[in-house]
Design a protein around this motif. Structure first.
Motif, PDB file in Angstrom:
ATOM      1  N   LYS A 126      -7.611  71.295  30.641  1.00 49.06           N
ATOM      2  CA  LYS A 126      -6.590  72.085  31.101  1.00 49.06           C
ATOM      3  C   LYS A 126      -6.951  73.871  31.462  1.00 49.06           C
ATOM      4  O   LYS A 126      -7.657  74.353  30.216  1.00 49.06           O
ATOM      5  CB  LYS A 126      -5.463  72.621  31.037  1.00 49.06           C
ATOM      6  CG  LYS A 126      -4.530  71.076  30.631  1.00 49.06           C
ATOM      7  CD  LYS A 126      -2.456  70.825  30.413  1.00 49.06           C
ATOM      8  CE  LYS A 126      -1.950  70.210  30.731  1.00 49.06           C
ATOM      9  NZ  LYS A 126      -2.673  68.771  29.850  1.00 49.06           N
ATOM     10  N   ASN A 131      -6.133  76.866  32.611  1.00 46.58           N
ATOM     11  CA  ASN A 131      -5.428  78.771  32.951  1.00 46.58           C
ATOM     12  C   ASN A 131      -6.027  79.399  32.939  1.00 46.58           C
ATOM     13  O   ASN A 131      -6.109  80.347  32.018  1.00 46.58           O
ATOM     14  CB  ASN A 131      -4.143  78.655  31.244  1.00 46.58           C
ATOM     15  CG  ASN A 131      -2.928  78.810  32.226  1.00 46.58           C
ATOM     16  OD1 ASN A 131      -2.165  79.128  33.579  1.00 46.58           O
ATOM     17  ND2 ASN A 131      -1.638  78.995  31.445  1.00 46.58           N
ATOM     18  N   ASP A 158     -12.198  67.091  44.115  1.00 53.10           N
ATOM     19  CA  ASP A 158     -10.810  67.457  43.802  1.00 53.10           C
ATOM     20  C   ASP A 158      -9.684  66.214  44.833  1.00 53.10           C
ATOM     21  O   ASP A 158      -9.871  66.350  45.417  1.00 53.10           O
ATOM     22  CB  ASP A 158     -10.305  68.844  44.794  1.00 53.10           C
ATOM     23  CG  ASP A 158      -9.165  69.570  44.488  1.00 53.10           C
ATOM     24  OD1 ASP A 158      -8.106  69.172  44.287  1.00 53.10           O
ATOM     25  OD2 ASP A 158      -9.402  70.767  45.558  1.00 53.10           O
ATOM     26  N   ARG A 166     -12.804  78.219  36.663  1.00 49.00           N
ATOM     27  CA  ARG A 166     -11.689  78.501  37.751  1.00 49.00           C
ATOM     28  C   ARG A 166     -12.800  78.401  39.226  1.00 49.00           C
ATOM     29  O   ARG A 166     -12.557  77.717  40.561  1.00 49.00           O
ATOM     30  CB  ARG A 166     -11.527  80.099  37.666  1.00 49.00           C
ATOM     31  CG  ARG A 166     -10.181  79.958  39.098  1.00 49.00           C
ATOM     32  CD  ARG A 166      -8.995  80.994  38.599  1.00 49.00           C
ATOM     33  NE  ARG A 166      -8.193  80.647  39.619  1.00 49.00           N
ATOM     34  CZ  ARG A 166      -6.363  79.772  39.096  1.00 49.00           C
ATOM     35  NH1 ARG A 166      -6.663  79.185  38.096  1.00 49.00           N
ATOM     36  NH2 ARG A 166      -5.505  79.970  40.218  1.00 49.00           N
ATOM     37  N   SER A 208     -13.113  76.111  42.706  1.00 46.82           N
ATOM     38  CA  SER A 208     -12.276  76.656  44.410  1.00 46.82           C
ATOM     39  C   SER A 208     -13.144  76.333  45.160  1.00 46.82           C
ATOM     40  O   SER A 208     -14.501  75.153  45.149  1.00 46.82           O
ATOM     41  CB  SER A 208     -12.681  78.395  44.221  1.00 46.82           C
ATOM     42  OG  SER A 208     -12.648  78.880  43.045  1.00 46.82           O
ATOM     43  N   GLU A 248      -7.051  76.091  43.978  1.00 46.68           N
ATOM     44  CA  GLU A 248      -5.146  75.293  44.313  1.00 46.68           C
ATOM     45  C   GLU A 248      -5.753  74.007  42.631  1.00 46.68           C
ATOM     46  O   GLU A 248      -6.027  73.529  42.399  1.00 46.68           O
ATOM     47  CB  GLU A 248      -5.418  74.462  44.990  1.00 46.68           C
ATOM     48  CG  GLU A 248      -5.278  75.483  46.392  1.00 46.68           C
ATOM     49  CD  GLU A 248      -5.388  74.163  47.952  1.00 46.68           C
ATOM     50  OE1 GLU A 248      -5.005  74.223  48.907  1.00 46.68           O
ATOM     51  OE2 GLU A 248      -5.269  73.258  47.491  1.00 46.68           O
ATOM     52  N   PRO A 249      -4.020  74.540  42.494  1.00 45.57           N
ATOM     53  CA  PRO A 249      -3.928  74.001  41.310  1.00 45.57           C
ATOM     54  C   PRO A 249      -4.080  72.426  41.321  1.00 45.57           C
ATOM     55  O   PRO A 249      -3.517  71.850  42.449  1.00 45.57           O
ATOM     56  CB  PRO A 249      -2.220  74.457  40.937  1.00 45.57           C
ATOM     57  CG  PRO A 249      -1.971  75.682  41.366  1.00 45.57           C
ATOM     58  CD  PRO A 249      -2.951  75.683  42.690  1.00 45.57           C
ATOM     59  N   GLY A 250      -4.040  71.715  40.560  1.00 46.35           N
ATOM     60  CA  GLY A 250      -3.821  70.398  40.606  1.00 46.35           C
ATOM     61  C   GLY A 250      -4.693  69.425  39.454  1.00 46.35           C
ATOM     62  O   GLY A 250      -5.246  69.828  39.015  1.00 46.35           O
ATOM     63  N   THR A 251      -5.247  67.782  39.784  1.00 48.41           N
ATOM     64  CA  THR A 251      -6.505  67.214  39.285  1.00 48.41           C
ATOM     65  C   THR A 251      -7.820  67.271  39.478  1.00 48.41           C
ATOM     66  O   THR A 251      -7.751  66.922  40.684  1.00 48.41           O
ATOM     67  CB  THR A 251      -5.775  65.548  38.946  1.00 48.41           C
ATOM     68  OG1 THR A 251      -4.834  66.071  38.295  1.00 48.41           O
ATOM     69  CG2 THR A 251      -6.511  64.972  37.985  1.00 48.41           C
ATOM     70  N   GLU A 291      -7.864  69.235  34.392  1.00 49.75           N
ATOM     71  CA  GLU A 291      -6.158  69.918  35.888  1.00 49.75           C
ATOM     72  C   GLU A 291      -6.675  71.505  35.302  1.00 49.75           C
ATOM     73  O   GLU A 291      -6.550  71.658  33.875  1.00 49.75           O
ATOM     74  CB  GLU A 291      -4.862  69.881  34.817  1.00 49.75           C
ATOM     75  CG  GLU A 291      -3.491  70.091  35.447  1.00 49.75           C
ATOM     76  CD  GLU A 291      -2.814  69.543  35.022  1.00 49.75           C
ATOM     77  OE1 GLU A 291      -1.215  69.482  35.693  1.00 49.75           O
ATOM     78  OE2 GLU A 291      -2.986  68.426  33.915  1.00 49.75           O
ATOM     79  N   LEU A 292      -6.232  72.488  37.140  1.00 49.43           N
ATOM     80  CA  LEU A 292      -5.799  73.703  36.980  1.00 49.43           C
ATOM     81  C   LEU A 292      -4.647  73.991  37.394  1.00 49.43           C
ATOM     82  O   LEU A 292      -4.194  73.112  38.217  1.00 49.43           O
ATOM     83  CB  LEU A 292      -6.683  73.591  38.311  1.00 49.43           C
ATOM     84  CG  LEU A 292      -7.130  75.110  38.282  1.00 49.43           C
ATOM     85  CD1 LEU A 292      -7.625  76.366  37.959  1.00 49.43           C
ATOM     86  CD2 LEU A 292      -7.340  75.512  40.585  1.00 49.43           C
ATOM     87  N   LEU A 293      -4.078  74.451  36.088  1.00 51.03           N
ATOM     88  CA  LEU A 293      -2.981  74.989  36.058  1.00 51.03           C
ATOM     89  C   LEU A 293      -2.138  75.782  36.914  1.00 51.03           C
ATOM     90  O   LEU A 293      -3.240  77.186  37.496  1.00 51.03           O
ATOM     91  CB  LEU A 293      -2.647  75.324  34.635  1.00 51.03           C
ATOM     92  CG  LEU A 293      -2.633  74.153  33.685  1.00 51.03           C
ATOM     93  CD1 LEU A 293      -2.279  74.956  32.566  1.00 51.03           C
ATOM     94  CD2 LEU A 293      -1.713  72.808  34.219  1.00 51.03           C
TER      95      LEU A 293
END
Length: 530
Positions: A426, A428, A457, A491, A495, A506-509, A528-530
């Motif tokens: 993850k 964050n 994505d 991050r 992007s 964007e948040p997601g898997t 996963e991006l929180l």
């Protein structure tokens, strides 16, 4: 923003001092008059401080685009952000009149002059206008021994091994080898396109390179076998910078007979075929990107001899090699390698260097598949695994996938990928993920492997590619040696530009894939991006 511009942005971030405008148009406006491109994006968004130069007569050519006469298009170019007019002389001959008519301002002209003068100052040309015009230095440096050695090493590293059945390569340094093909003993095409100032006759042909590398224990028999092309009108177009396609005084039948006779005497056949240097590159489009018919006939005849057939392909771009791939025992793409081509190719053929190149473009099965690329987007009905289904995205006559995919390239050794671990799955905020796995050389040769990291994505506000290359490393390992490889996911790697041209994550898997090519994924996980 997501596909075309990132390499240019990377060049600007790395400190590029000048930018050249392209000939094409963007949204109906030629790049040379495109203020959004040259000023809003390049200077304001990217912070570029250098100077912009046109391509050769690009300002003049906007007249053919229908944007006006030379005075009009010259003013448009200056206002858009062009600082230097290459060769066309539109600035020299029209800007004074445009200034009088208030179509440009003195500030526009001063800004362009300032940027050109700043570049000259940074290069030290105010101190010495002839700083880089030292003929004595040129005589010493051009084609010096160290430069030729570097060219040889880089040439070997650029080769891509596409097929190697029965471990035909590397060749043994013994026995009899038949070296056949119109590019096998050819100096004129080794430099490739846009090398019009290079002396091609100082090149090392493949025949000389193989004799040098193989030594006296190998008997190398040579036959031309075919012309690059038998078409005299086609040859005339190709030979614009000198003779690149040499049509032999012997008939094609005589050349072919000699080749078959030569091949019959050998233990293995090496055929060097492909394009002449001016058959690809600028102003060298072809509707058929296959190997010319004369050479196809040669390869078919050589394959029918039953001898192991190593096909060495020279080209300036991907070619359609479906039949050649079926005929060849081994297939090696070598591109155009320059003056040391023969030595570099021989180093690879005889195993002095283990090929490590990977394809930076997908090779289509035929021209009908073009455009074809690994980072495509799915349609609403993508073809699933298994048999072809009606009303899904597929061809009736060929598979969807390319003959050779992006990132593909074999080695004389083999590599094992295992033990994928993530420090966390993850992200964050500014947190990063350390991705680690073990790479082992499981073969008998020392070799280099280019390990590749792809991401997908799964769900986003705009459609996203099925995978994107985000990182790669080239790792050299001895036989049996293992090494832990690390990648970092942050991050930034997750992007993209959305429909409002915002750079966002964007948040997601996300699917994480590591492999030897875009189609050969060895390890998988998700983040996963929180």
């Amino acid at each position: 923003m997501n596909i075309n511009l990132p390499p240019y942005k990377a060049a600007i971030d790395a400190g590029a001092g000048s930018v050249m405008t392209s000939f094409n148009e963007i949204d109906g406006i030629p790049a040379t008059a495109n203020k959004w491109l040259l000023t809003d994006l390049l200077r304001k968004q990217w912070g570029f401080k250098g100077f912009v130069v046109t391509d050769y007569t690009a300002i003049n050519e906007m007249m053919a685009h229908g944007l006006g006469n030379l005075q009009t298009v010259s003013a448009l170019a200056l206002k858009a952000g062009v600082d230097m007019d290459m060769v066309g002389e539109g600035f020299v001959t029209t800007l004074q009149q445009s200034l009088k008519e208030r179509k440009v301002t003195l500030n526009d002209i001063n800004d362009a002059c300032r940027r050109v003068l700043e570049a000259k100052y940074k290069l030290g040309l105010f101190e010495d206008p002839y700083r880089y015009c030292n003929t004595a230095s040129a005589a010493k440096e051009v084609l010096s021994a160290d430069k030729r050695q570097a060219a040889r090493e880089l040439g070997a590293r650029s080769c891509v091994l596409l097929k190697n059945d029965r471990q035909t390569l590397p060749l043994k340094k013994s026995g009899i080898i038949a070296l056949i093909g119109p590019l096998a003993n050819n100096k004129s095409n080794m430099l490739g396109t846009w090398a019009v100032s290079g002396d091609a006759q100082l090149s090392v042909p493949v025949l000389d390179g193989m004799k040098q590398v193989a030594g006296s224990s190998v008997n190398i028999l040579y036959a031309k076998g075919a012309n690059i092309s038998d078409d005299t009108s086609f040859a005339k177009k190709v030979n614009v910078f000198g003779e690149r396609i040499d049509i032999d005084t012997r008939t094609p039948e005589q050349l072919l007979t000699e080749a078959i006779t030569t091949a019959a005497k050998a233990d293995v056949v090496v055929a060097v075929v492909g394009e002449a240097s001016e058959m690809s590159g600028e102003a060298a489009s072809r509707s058929d990107i296959g190997i010319p018919e004369s050479q196809r006939k040669l390869l078919t005849a050589l394959a029918q001899t039953g001898k192991p057939l190593v096909v060495v392909v020279m080209s300036g771009r991907p070619l359609t090699l479906t039949t050649e791939n079926e005929q060849a025992t081994s297939l090696l793409e070598v591109w155009f390698q320059g003056h040391e081509a023969g030595n570099a190719i021989a180093d690879v053929l005889f195993g002095n260097y283990n090929p490590s190149g990977k394809l930076t473009m997908s090779f289509p099965r035929n021209v009908g598949q073009i455009p074809i690329y690994y980072n495509y987007k799915n349609t609403g009905r993508p073809q699933p695994e298994g048999p072809t289904q009606k009303f899904h995205s597929n061809y009736l006559d060929v598979p969807n996938d390319p003959l050779f995919p992006f990132g593909y390239g074999l080695s004389y050794t083999t590599f094992k990928y295992e033990g994928l671990t993530l420090s966390t799955n993850k992200i964050n905020g500014s947190q990063t993920i350390d991705v680690a796995f073990k790479l082992t050389n499981t073969g008998a040769y020392a070799g280099e492997e280019i390990v590749q990291l792809y991401l997908r994505d799964r769900e986003a506000s705009v459609t996203r590619p099925v995978k994107e290359l985000k990182d790669f490393q080239k790792i050299k390992l001895q036989p049996g040696e293992s090494k832990t490889i690390h990648f970092t996911i942050n991050r930034e790697k997750l992007s993209f530009f959305n429909s409002r041209l915002q750079w966002i994550a964007e948040p997601g898997t996300f699917d994480l894939m590591i492999g030897a090519s875009s189609a050969d994924i060895r390890l998988k996980n998700t983040v996963e991006l929180l």
